[in-house]
Write an enzyme that holds these catalytic residues in place. Structure first.
Site, PDB file in Angstrom:
ATOM      1  N   GLU A 230       5.818  -5.509  -4.636  1.00 23.60           N
ATOM      2  CA  GLU A 230       6.277  -4.228  -3.957  1.00 23.60           C
ATOM      3  C   GLU A 230       6.855  -4.410  -2.505  1.00 23.60           C
ATOM      4  O   GLU A 230       6.305  -3.912  -1.622  1.00 23.60           O
ATOM      5  CB  GLU A 230       4.822  -3.377  -3.673  1.00 23.60           C
ATOM      6  CG  GLU A 230       4.393  -2.630  -5.055  1.00 23.60           C
ATOM      7  CD  GLU A 230       3.428  -1.608  -4.930  1.00 23.60           C
ATOM      8  OE1 GLU A 230       2.995  -1.393  -3.849  1.00 23.60           O
ATOM      9  OE2 GLU A 230       2.889  -1.193  -5.960  1.00 23.60           O
ATOM     10  N   GLU A 330       1.210  -2.396 -12.628  1.00 26.19           N
ATOM     11  CA  GLU A 330      -0.054  -1.721 -12.207  1.00 26.19           C
ATOM     12  C   GLU A 330       0.035  -0.133 -12.349  1.00 26.19           C
ATOM     13  O   GLU A 330       1.098   0.054 -12.670  1.00 26.19           O
ATOM     14  CB  GLU A 330       0.387  -1.800 -10.527  1.00 26.19           C
ATOM     15  CG  GLU A 330       0.063  -3.228  -9.918  1.00 26.19           C
ATOM     16  CD  GLU A 330      -0.054  -3.116  -8.235  1.00 26.19           C
ATOM     17  OE1 GLU A 330      -0.206  -2.066  -7.770  1.00 26.19           O
ATOM     18  OE2 GLU A 330       0.242  -4.202  -7.657  1.00 26.19           O
TER      19      GLU A 330
END
Length: 418
Positions: A230, A330
């Site tokens: 991320e 995720e």
């Protein structure tokens, strides 16, 4: 999401770019230390990939503790008044911090956890790691716990002996890759990863991680390394894809040596919003995978209505053009705060979990739920607690076939929810 689908019939037609995705056809039945019998994929090359969908969990709060997710464990370490590992270590001092964190690393995930994962028919784990695992990369002005390598090898041994596929991820990068996030190990607005010095430290860490995999039997089931979790979104760091990504790819390939069964190298996919990770990779790159993170709670394009959430879960393709295989590494089953009380909406949460699994397994190569365990009194972020609450079944194949989560209801919606 995942389901009883095999790893897409099209796998057979994939180019050599993804050939290492296929597992060795050799396996052996082994009895774990607690007497649980599992089938452990085994090959002299030690790297393998599943012939069915990845169905896994993240081992968050193990090597990077997030206070919001594991507040009790954080308090036990002695840092209830701190917000991240950087400041926790600075407060405790290096020696005391090392002792506290090593106690945590040795107890947070145990053989019992892997036995339970086996019983729930999970087949993979993703392990988030901070760059400070390689202590030689930590600057004199940085504060992180030491001694983690032994515990990483121990966890990889547990996972390998239980037949689990393992993905290792650089979750926290040198200098911090996104602001105000506990998963970076340092909650700060000073995002400094995106420069030559920290790019090189990131490459050095990935080299270290790859050599750890190549040179240790405990890591025999590690099949994938995630390059960077991320990074900041947007177009403000074009050198992430033009500079860091190709260097990271080449460094991993060099460090693993001349092997026929290449590690998969995973990048956040184009849909993440920080650039096209493929654009500057070397010609003929191979065994590359792509990560998608799918949290509907933060997607403003999806109406906060049960039918909309399930419809989106059943139909949202997380794979960008040319980015195969993609893994949804995720996701969770928590909507925006204070919506759909879990105790009063169990049937919905069962359907929503099933819908996400079905969708991810239809469009992607598998999934890894965030998270395996937490300190929260809320199973929506906790696979283990959700299984105990019977929200998540052990028979995922039967669930994806018979849940009805993605059966068409009225009109073009799914699940018959208001």
């Amino acid at each position: 999401m995942r389901g009883s689908l095999t790893l897409i019939a099209s796998l057979a037609a994939l180019s050599s770019v993804t050939q290492a995705w296929l597992p060795s056809q050799v396996s052996r039945t082994v009895t774990g230390r607690r007497g649980l019998t599992v089938v452990e994929p085994y090959s002299p090359a030690r790297r393998w990939m599943l012939s069915s969908k990845i169905r896994g969990v993240n081992l968050g709060c193990l090597f990077i503790i997030e206070k919001w997710l594991c507040p009790d464990e954080w308090n036990t370490i002695g840092c209830s008044d701190q917000n991240d590992e950087f400041n926790c270590v600075a407060k405790l001092g290096q020696e005391q911090a090392n002792s506290k964190f090593q106690n945590h690393w040795g107890s947070w995930i145990t053989e019992d956890d892997f036995d339970k994962m086996n019983s729930l028919n999970l087949n993979a784990v993703r392990i988030p790691i901070g760059f400070w695992m390689d202590e030689g990369l930590v600057g004199s002005d940085e504060h992180y716990p030491q001694g983690g390598e032994k515990y990483l090898l121990d966890i990889c041994e547990m996972a390998s002996s239980h037949g689990m596929y393992i993905m290792l991820e650089m979750h926290a990068a040198p200098g911090v890759q996104t602001s105000d996030q506990q998963f970076t190990g340092h909650v700060t607005t000073d995002v400094e990863f995106f420069n030559d010095n920290n790019y090189q430290r990131g490459v050095d860490f990935l080299t270290y991680l790859t050599k750890l995999v190549a040179n240790n039997n405990q890591t025999r089931n590690v099949g994938m390394i995630g390059v960077l979790n991320e990074p900041e979104r947007g177009n403000s760091h074009p050198d992430l894809t033009s500079d860091f990504y190709p260097k990271a790819y080449s460094a991993i390939r060099e460090a693993e040596g001349n092997r026929s069964d290449k590690l998969h190298i995973a990048f956040m996919g184009t849909n993440w919003g920080s650039g096209d990770p493929k654009q500057y990779l070397p010609p003929g790159y191979e065994s590359v995978a792509f990560e998608s993170h799918r949290y509907q709670r933060w997607d403003s394009s999806v109406q906060v209505k049960k039918a909309a959430y399930i419809n989106d879960a059943c139909t949202n393709d997380q794979t960008a053009d040319g980015e195969t295989p993609t893994l949804v590494t995720e996701w969770c089953i928590e909507p925006p705060d204070n919506v759909w009380d879990p105790d009063a909406n169990e049937e919905f949460y069962k359907k929503w979990f099933a819908a996400q699994v079905i969708g991810f397994e239809k469009y992607a190569a598998g999934w890894m739920f965030w998270n395996w365990k937490s300190d929260l009194d809320d199973w929506r972020w906790d696979y283990s607690k959700a299984a105990d609450a019977l929200i998540i079944p052990s028979d995922l194949d039967n669930m994806t076939t018979n849940s009805g989560a993605c059966s068409t209801g009225s009109g073009s919606t799914y699940g018959h929810w208001p």
